[in-house]
Structure formats: C-alpha cells, structure tokens
Design an enzyme around this catalytic site. Sequence first.
Site, mmCIF file in Angstrom:
data_model
loop_
_atom_site.group_PDB
_atom_site.id
_atom_site.type_symbol
_atom_site.label_atom_id
_atom_site.label_comp_id
_atom_site.label_asym_id
_atom_site.label_seq_id
_atom_site.Cartn_x
_atom_site.Cartn_y
_atom_site.Cartn_z
ATOM 1 N N ASP A 220 0.351 11.587 14.212
ATOM 2 C CA ASP A 220 0.446 11.703 12.750
ATOM 3 C C ASP A 220 -0.919 11.929 12.114
ATOM 4 O O ASP A 220 -1.269 11.300 11.117
ATOM 5 C CB ASP A 220 1.113 10.460 12.161
ATOM 6 N N LEU B 101 0.824 -1.216 0.000
ATOM 7 C CA LEU B 101 0.000 0.000 0.000
ATOM 8 C C LEU B 101 0.852 1.258 0.000
ATOM 9 O O LEU B 101 0.458 2.285 -0.535
ATOM 10 C CB LEU B 101 -0.924 0.003 1.214
#
Length: 511
Positions: free
Chosen positions: A164, A42
């Site tokens: 994040d 991914l």
Amino acid sequence: MIISYCVNPDCSEPKNHPKLKKCHSCGSNLILNNRYRAIKMLGKGGFGATFVGVDLTVVGDPLCVIKQLRPIADDAQALNTAISLFEREAKTLGKINHPQIPKLMDYFADNDRFYLIQELVNGQNLQREVKSQGVYGELALRRFLEDITPILKYLHSERVIHRDIKPANILRRKKDQKLVLIDFGAVKDQVNTQLAKTMGQTALTKFSVGTMGYAPPEQLAMRPIYSSDIFALGATCVYLITGKSPKNFAIDPDTGKLLWHENTNISGALSKVIDKMLAHDTKERYKTVDELIEALNLQPFQQSLSQNINNTPSGIQSKHISAEDFTMADATNSQLSNTLSATERLEKAIQERRKSGNKQNKLTSIKWNQDTFLTAVNNGKKDFSDQNLQGLNLEGGKLNKCIFRYAQLQGVIFTEASLSQANFYGADLSNTNFSNANLMQTYFSKTNLENSDFRGANLVGADFTNANLINANFCGANLKNAKVNQQQLKSAKVNWSTVFPDGSRHWWKVF
C-alpha cells in the site's frame, strides 16, 4: 481536553470522559488489552480504523498508534483462520527493524477485531505536503527516490511486500526530515487474500487489495509480488510531480501506458525510469529495487535539471541546464567520491561549476529579487528549495513554514522576519542576518551558518544538528530546548544574555 475514544465502529457517541473504563454510549471496553486507551481517531476505512492512543503501563502515558483491523469473515471457521493469519503476519512485521519504519510494539485480538500498536511518528504525509507546498521538481523527486528506495530494499530483504505504498503512507519526519514508510497493507491484504482463497470470494467485491491507482494489476488480482511495490512507488512519483492521483490520468488504449507526462518538468531520462516502474506487464517492470537504484544512478548527469518554479508568478523567468551544459565529464573532473549518492554528486558538481567561472558553459538559475520573491510568497509559494536567493533583503518577511532546502542564502537579511518552522536543511546561510527574527522550531540541520547573526533571535526548539556554527553570533538569542551541542556553541559567540538549551544563562559554562 484529552478524551477516551471508543473503538467500537458501531458506537454512535464514541467520545468519553478520560477516566471512564467503559463507553457511556455502547458499553464497550475503553482500555484495550488492559493497557492501551484510544484518545483520537486518525482515519477509518472498510477494513478498520487508526487512532492515536496512550500506553497506560508506561510512566508518562507515551503516545502510540492503534491500528484496528476488522477481518472480513462470516463464520467461526473463517474467523479462526483470520486470527491465525493475522498473528503470523504480525510476527513478521515485528521482526522489522529499520529507523524509517515505525516499530511494531504490540499486537493482539480483542472482540473479533485485530490490533497493531505502533510507534507514533511526528510528521506530515507527502499527500498533504504536495497540497500545501506544491509539486516536486526533478531534484526533489530524485532526493525522494534516494531516500525511499533503501527502505523498500530492506523491506523486501525481509520478505515483506508493503502492498500500500502511496503519498498518504509516506511521512516526512519532523525531527530530521527523513521519510518514514507507514501503514503496511501486508497484514490486512495477506489475511484477506488467504480468506478469499479459502472462502471462495471474489477479490473485487469483498476484499481489500490496496489503493486504486497505486495497486498494479497483479495485486488487484490478489497475486502481489515484490515489483508490485515498485509500481506503487512509480505511481507515487507521478502524484508528487503532478499533484494528481494516477487514477485521474487517461490510459493509452494501444500501449496501456499512463499518460502523465504533460505539463511536467521532468527530464526524458527520469521519465523513462518512471514509465518502466509503471509497466503493467511485470516482465517489463523493474523486478527488484536494486534494478531501480541502478537505473537511477546510471542517468543522473543526463537530465535537463529543469529549475522551473512551482506556481511561478509572472515576471520570473526560468532558465534550464541542458544535458550539453552539464556532462559526465564535469563529474569526473570534480573528483567526487564514488561513495556519494547520485544526487550528492550532482549537487557538488553543480556547485563546482558555479564556482569555476567558466563563461562558455556558465550555469544559470532563476534570478530573484525582493519584489519577485515576495510576489511568489504572496501567491502562496512555500518551497524555495535549490534556489539562489543570495543577498536579498527580506527584513520583516512573513515566511513561516517556508522551505529553503539546499538554497543559496548567503548574506540574506532576515532581520525581524517570521520564520517559525521554516526548513533550511542543507542550505548555505553564511553571513546571513537573523537578528531579532522569530525562528521557533526552525530546522537548520546540515546548514552552513558561519558568521551568521542571531542576536536577539527567538530560537526556541530550533534544530542545529550537524550545522556549522563557526563564528555565529548568539548574543541575546533564546536557545531554550534547541538542539545544539557544546562543541557547536564553543565555535559560536555567546554572552550573559544568551538563553541556553537548558533555560540557563550560564554562558561561561560553555567555555
């Protein structure tokens, strides 16, 4: 064809036959922890990579996400420290239980690399959403904040800092359109922060500390606090309403503030909230998510509620609802429940104002006709959330994946239109004609479909969760694999030619 993907970052030919247990190129094990096989990459970065994988120990080989983390450790002592820190942080994540956070299913170390196995969420991240559908308006941004802040509040209550938050790490889950917070920086940043202190490395040269533009100064200095996530959330808001990364904006040299306001249609009140979220000085920033939620709830009725269209074609005029047109008195007079969210109160009060017929304070919105609508579609516009499209004739329109969240669509003609994977969440579709339309995997959750016409429509995989189907006509419609319950079907019209979710035509069983 499904393949086995080698997770060795140095492998030159990572794609393998699905039956192999060892990589044909580098000889690395393809079965991780005697259980997981990676089948697709991914993404990757300096600290690791992410893969789609399968769990070989469960019947049907269900999909999962494999996150590979490579600690920055130069010797055995540092590596042992990293392993200990990784296990501690992974255990913390394993305790998190929230429907909008992917479950941590497993974690382990293998060949000096760490692995997190997480639930796979089917959805599109908000970065891609903005690129494909355009930037957010005020109401869309408020809905975003009202959906994401409870997730962040829960996370902080578990003493976890995400580290994040950014548009690429927030998914809109396909099955219910809920936001899902993914890809925690908590493990890698905590491990690297401790390693930096132990090994004496500098933060900016060797260790990952979040994403530039979204990470605040204290996080870049390896001292993240809970309000660091609030800063990142504010930076995410800037991206959603501008389509630009915060790092691409200029900084006011005198105040240090991000100069993002130009060419946005966000009210002054909400802009001030975002500015406070983005304060570099932690003393000036919201310290907790509760403070942020309170600030958002204090000013929902003071905004201008700009209704500008994103990518507006020439000839379409936008009108604004000013603070004078819509006051707190409207909310009080509408007798709204205190338990409703700010956006829900706002929407309900707007609807009441529309119904009231008050000529002195008449609420106006964009005036659409068939030509202006189709021009907007041809120019690439996909998002028609909150728009008033009542009575339009859109017969045969190519409207796949268009978004009509909370739109007014009463009496619209969609006969033979292509609307596969369209999103009608919360829209009013009463008396709408969908006969012979392609509505595969279309999302109708919480819509009003009373008296709507679906005769002959292709509704394979459509989602009618909590939709009002009173007197909706499904005669001859194909509802195979659709999400619709027995009670809903009893309130609608069906006949011998209706294909039901189980693929049968046993219409009499509904009654």
